[in-house]
Design a protein around this motif. Structure first.
Motif, mmCIF file in Angstrom:
data_model
loop_
_atom_site.group_PDB
_atom_site.id
_atom_site.type_symbol
_atom_site.label_atom_id
_atom_site.label_comp_id
_atom_site.label_asym_id
_atom_site.label_seq_id
_atom_site.Cartn_x
_atom_site.Cartn_y
_atom_site.Cartn_z
ATOM 1 N N GLU A 159 -6.904 -0.823 1.245
ATOM 2 C CA GLU A 159 -6.340 0.196 2.130
ATOM 3 C C GLU A 159 -7.227 0.423 3.348
ATOM 4 O O GLU A 159 -6.727 0.588 4.466
ATOM 5 C CB GLU A 159 -6.146 1.499 1.364
ATOM 6 N N ASP A 160 -8.546 0.460 3.147
ATOM 7 C CA ASP A 160 -9.463 0.644 4.273
ATOM 8 C C ASP A 160 -9.371 -0.522 5.247
ATOM 9 O O ASP A 160 -9.376 -0.323 6.473
ATOM 10 C CB ASP A 160 -10.900 0.797 3.780
ATOM 11 N N CYS A 161 -9.303 -1.731 4.724
ATOM 12 C CA CYS A 161 -9.187 -2.905 5.587
ATOM 13 C C CYS A 161 -7.889 -2.837 6.393
ATOM 14 O O CYS A 161 -7.889 -3.090 7.593
ATOM 15 C CB CYS A 161 -9.238 -4.183 4.757
ATOM 16 N N ALA A 162 -6.799 -2.474 5.744
ATOM 17 C CA ALA A 162 -5.515 -2.381 6.446
ATOM 18 C C ALA A 162 -5.558 -1.292 7.516
ATOM 19 O O ALA A 162 -4.967 -1.440 8.595
ATOM 20 C CB ALA A 162 -4.393 -2.103 5.456
ATOM 21 N N PHE A 163 -6.273 -0.223 7.255
ATOM 22 C CA PHE A 163 -6.386 0.863 8.231
ATOM 23 C C PHE A 163 -7.203 0.441 9.447
ATOM 24 O O PHE A 163 -6.830 0.716 10.581
ATOM 25 C CB PHE A 163 -7.015 2.088 7.561
ATOM 26 N N TYR A 164 -8.326 -0.225 9.219
ATOM 27 C CA TYR A 164 -9.220 -0.573 10.320
ATOM 28 C C TYR A 164 -8.758 -1.815 11.086
ATOM 29 O O TYR A 164 -9.075 -1.962 12.257
ATOM 30 C CB TYR A 164 -10.652 -0.782 9.809
ATOM 31 N N GLU A 165 -8.048 -2.693 10.442
ATOM 32 C CA GLU A 165 -7.577 -3.919 11.108
ATOM 33 C C GLU A 165 -6.085 -3.805 11.407
ATOM 34 O O GLU A 165 -5.334 -4.759 11.242
ATOM 35 C CB GLU A 165 -7.838 -5.136 10.207
ATOM 36 N N ALA A 166 -5.665 -2.654 11.890
ATOM 37 C CA ALA A 166 -4.272 -2.254 11.968
ATOM 38 C C ALA A 166 -3.281 -3.294 12.490
ATOM 39 O O ALA A 166 -2.383 -3.665 11.756
ATOM 40 C CB ALA A 166 -4.143 -0.959 12.751
ATOM 41 N N PRO A 167 -3.357 -3.808 13.691
ATOM 42 C CA PRO A 167 -2.255 -4.663 14.137
ATOM 43 C C PRO A 167 -2.143 -5.978 13.363
ATOM 44 O O PRO A 167 -1.040 -6.405 13.024
ATOM 45 C CB PRO A 167 -2.574 -4.952 15.603
ATOM 46 N N ASN A 168 -3.256 -6.633 13.071
ATOM 47 C CA ASN A 168 -3.183 -7.918 12.371
ATOM 48 C C ASN A 168 -3.912 -7.840 11.032
ATOM 49 O O ASN A 168 -4.694 -8.713 10.700
ATOM 50 C CB ASN A 168 -3.709 -9.049 13.250
ATOM 51 N N HIS A 169 -3.605 -6.808 10.273
ATOM 52 C CA HIS A 169 -4.252 -6.640 8.982
ATOM 53 C C HIS A 169 -3.727 -7.623 7.937
ATOM 54 O O HIS A 169 -4.416 -7.907 6.974
ATOM 55 C CB HIS A 169 -4.077 -5.196 8.479
ATOM 56 N N LYS A 170 -2.537 -8.145 8.136
ATOM 57 C CA LYS A 170 -2.006 -9.076 7.135
ATOM 58 C C LYS A 170 -2.819 -10.357 7.072
ATOM 59 O O LYS A 170 -3.005 -10.916 5.996
ATOM 60 C CB LYS A 170 -0.537 -9.385 7.425
ATOM 61 N N GLU A 171 -3.333 -10.812 8.202
ATOM 62 C CA GLU A 171 -4.156 -12.021 8.199
ATOM 63 C C GLU A 171 -5.592 -11.708 7.803
ATOM 64 O O GLU A 171 -6.198 -12.419 7.001
ATOM 65 C CB GLU A 171 -4.157 -12.685 9.590
ATOM 66 N N LYS A 172 -6.155 -10.641 8.372
ATOM 67 C CA LYS A 172 -7.565 -10.351 8.149
ATOM 68 C C LYS A 172 -7.851 -9.802 6.757
ATOM 69 O O LYS A 172 -8.951 -9.960 6.245
ATOM 70 C CB LYS A 172 -8.069 -9.369 9.210
ATOM 71 N N CYS A 173 -6.884 -9.147 6.151
ATOM 72 C CA CYS A 173 -7.100 -8.527 4.845
ATOM 73 C C CYS A 173 -6.462 -9.323 3.706
ATOM 74 O O CYS A 173 -6.363 -8.820 2.583
ATOM 75 C CB CYS A 173 -6.551 -7.099 4.843
ATOM 76 N N ALA A 174 -6.027 -10.528 3.979
ATOM 77 C CA ALA A 174 -5.358 -11.331 2.952
ATOM 78 C C ALA A 174 -6.234 -11.582 1.723
ATOM 79 O O ALA A 174 -5.745 -11.447 0.591
ATOM 80 C CB ALA A 174 -4.868 -12.640 3.547
ATOM 81 N N PRO A 175 -7.526 -11.930 1.878
ATOM 82 C CA PRO A 175 -8.338 -12.143 0.676
ATOM 83 C C PRO A 175 -8.491 -10.882 -0.174
ATOM 84 O O PRO A 175 -8.438 -10.956 -1.413
ATOM 85 C CB PRO A 175 -9.704 -12.577 1.223
ATOM 86 N N LEU A 176 -8.629 -9.728 0.461
ATOM 87 C CA LEU A 176 -8.730 -8.476 -0.293
ATOM 88 C C LEU A 176 -7.419 -8.158 -1.006
ATOM 89 O O LEU A 176 -7.413 -7.704 -2.150
ATOM 90 C CB LEU A 176 -9.108 -7.316 0.635
ATOM 91 N N ARG A 177 -6.300 -8.399 -0.311
ATOM 92 C CA ARG A 177 -5.001 -8.133 -0.923
ATOM 93 C C ARG A 177 -4.764 -9.042 -2.119
ATOM 94 O O ARG A 177 -4.293 -8.608 -3.170
ATOM 95 C CB ARG A 177 -3.886 -8.295 0.115
ATOM 96 N N GLU A 178 -5.134 -10.332 -1.984
ATOM 97 C CA GLU A 178 -4.955 -11.266 -3.102
ATOM 98 C C GLU A 178 -5.830 -10.895 -4.283
ATOM 99 O O GLU A 178 -5.389 -10.962 -5.442
ATOM 100 C CB GLU A 178 -5.272 -12.688 -2.640
ATOM 101 N N ALA A 179 -7.077 -10.476 -4.009
ATOM 102 C CA ALA A 179 -7.975 -10.063 -5.094
ATOM 103 C C ALA A 179 -7.419 -8.833 -5.801
ATOM 104 O O ALA A 179 -7.445 -8.752 -7.041
ATOM 105 C CB ALA A 179 -9.372 -9.779 -4.550
ATOM 106 N N TYR A 180 -6.903 -7.878 -5.030
ATOM 107 C CA TYR A 180 -6.331 -6.679 -5.640
ATOM 108 C C TYR A 180 -5.096 -7.014 -6.468
ATOM 109 O O TYR A 180 -4.942 -6.526 -7.588
ATOM 110 C CB TYR A 180 -5.985 -5.642 -4.577
ATOM 111 N N GLU A 181 -4.213 -7.850 -5.919
ATOM 112 C CA GLU A 181 -2.988 -8.188 -6.654
ATOM 113 C C GLU A 181 -3.287 -8.943 -7.938
ATOM 114 O O GLU A 181 -2.651 -8.711 -8.964
ATOM 115 C CB GLU A 181 -2.055 -8.986 -5.747
ATOM 116 N N LYS A 182 -4.266 -9.835 -7.909
ATOM 117 C CA LYS A 182 -4.654 -10.565 -9.124
ATOM 118 C C LYS A 182 -5.254 -9.608 -10.154
ATOM 119 O O LYS A 182 -4.940 -9.691 -11.348
ATOM 120 C CB LYS A 182 -5.653 -11.674 -8.773
ATOM 121 N N ALA A 183 -6.112 -8.682 -9.693
ATOM 122 C CA ALA A 183 -6.704 -7.708 -10.613
ATOM 123 C C ALA A 183 -5.635 -6.782 -11.185
ATOM 124 O O ALA A 183 -5.679 -6.440 -12.375
ATOM 125 C CB ALA A 183 -7.784 -6.902 -9.899
ATOM 126 N N ALA A 184 -4.678 -6.382 -10.357
ATOM 127 C CA ALA A 184 -3.600 -5.515 -10.838
ATOM 128 C C ALA A 184 -2.729 -6.249 -11.864
ATOM 129 O O ALA A 184 -2.311 -5.670 -12.872
ATOM 130 C CB ALA A 184 -2.754 -5.030 -9.671
#
Length: 162
Positions: free
Chosen positions: A91-116
């Protein structure tokens, strides 16, 4: 209390004398009494020894069952906190990298989804009062299902009903 490289004038000498008079006894008590009598804790939280899991317990061994259940509860709390930290980082990454957070936060999102996903495989559908035996039965039923039908979510192999 004299530091090397520090100019010695009247003010610094007076300051060192006051600090030595007031801080000397406190420093001596801290070093010689408090630190010597304080046990050493190398970790910031309590470390429990690992106990036998539920599949290693006999069916009539209540103590083993209770220990395994307590271990399960501790593991669940740790997994909940890990998932919470990963979610917050995403969530913090998506907030700080607002316009292109989908590319910049992809590794964090994948790690979270795998852990979930892994959390849900282990603890999902157990409810608030799920215990170690319920989790063990859930794991057993999942393994039986995968042996018969393939991995969960891939469809049933060889049992196409058309």
């Amino acid at each position: 209390m004299v530091e090397e490289g520090r100019p010695q004038n009247t003010f610094t000498k007076a300051t060192d004398a006051v600090l030595g008079t007031l801080g000397g006894p406190a420093k001596w008590i801290r070093e010689n009494i408090v630190d010597r009598n304080r046990p050493v804790y190398p970790w910031y939280h309590r470390q429990y020894r690992r106990v036998p899991t539920i599949d290693e317990c006999y069916t009539d061994d209540i103590v083993c069952y209770v220990e395994a259940n307590e271990q399960f509860k501790r593991d669940k709390q740790v997994d909940n906190e890990v998932l919470s930290i990963l979610r917050k980082r995403q969530e913090d990454c998506a907030f700080y990298e607002a316009p292109n957070h989908k590319e910049k936060c992809a590794p964090l999102r994948e790690a979270y989804e795998k852990a979930a996903e892994n959390w849900f495989i282990k603890y999902g559908d157990l409810g608030a009062y799920g215990n170690v035996k319920d989790a063990y039965m859930k794991q057993k039923h999942r393994l039986i299902w995968e042996r018969r039908h393939g991995p969960v979510g891939t469809g049933m192999k060889g049992n196409n009903i058309d």
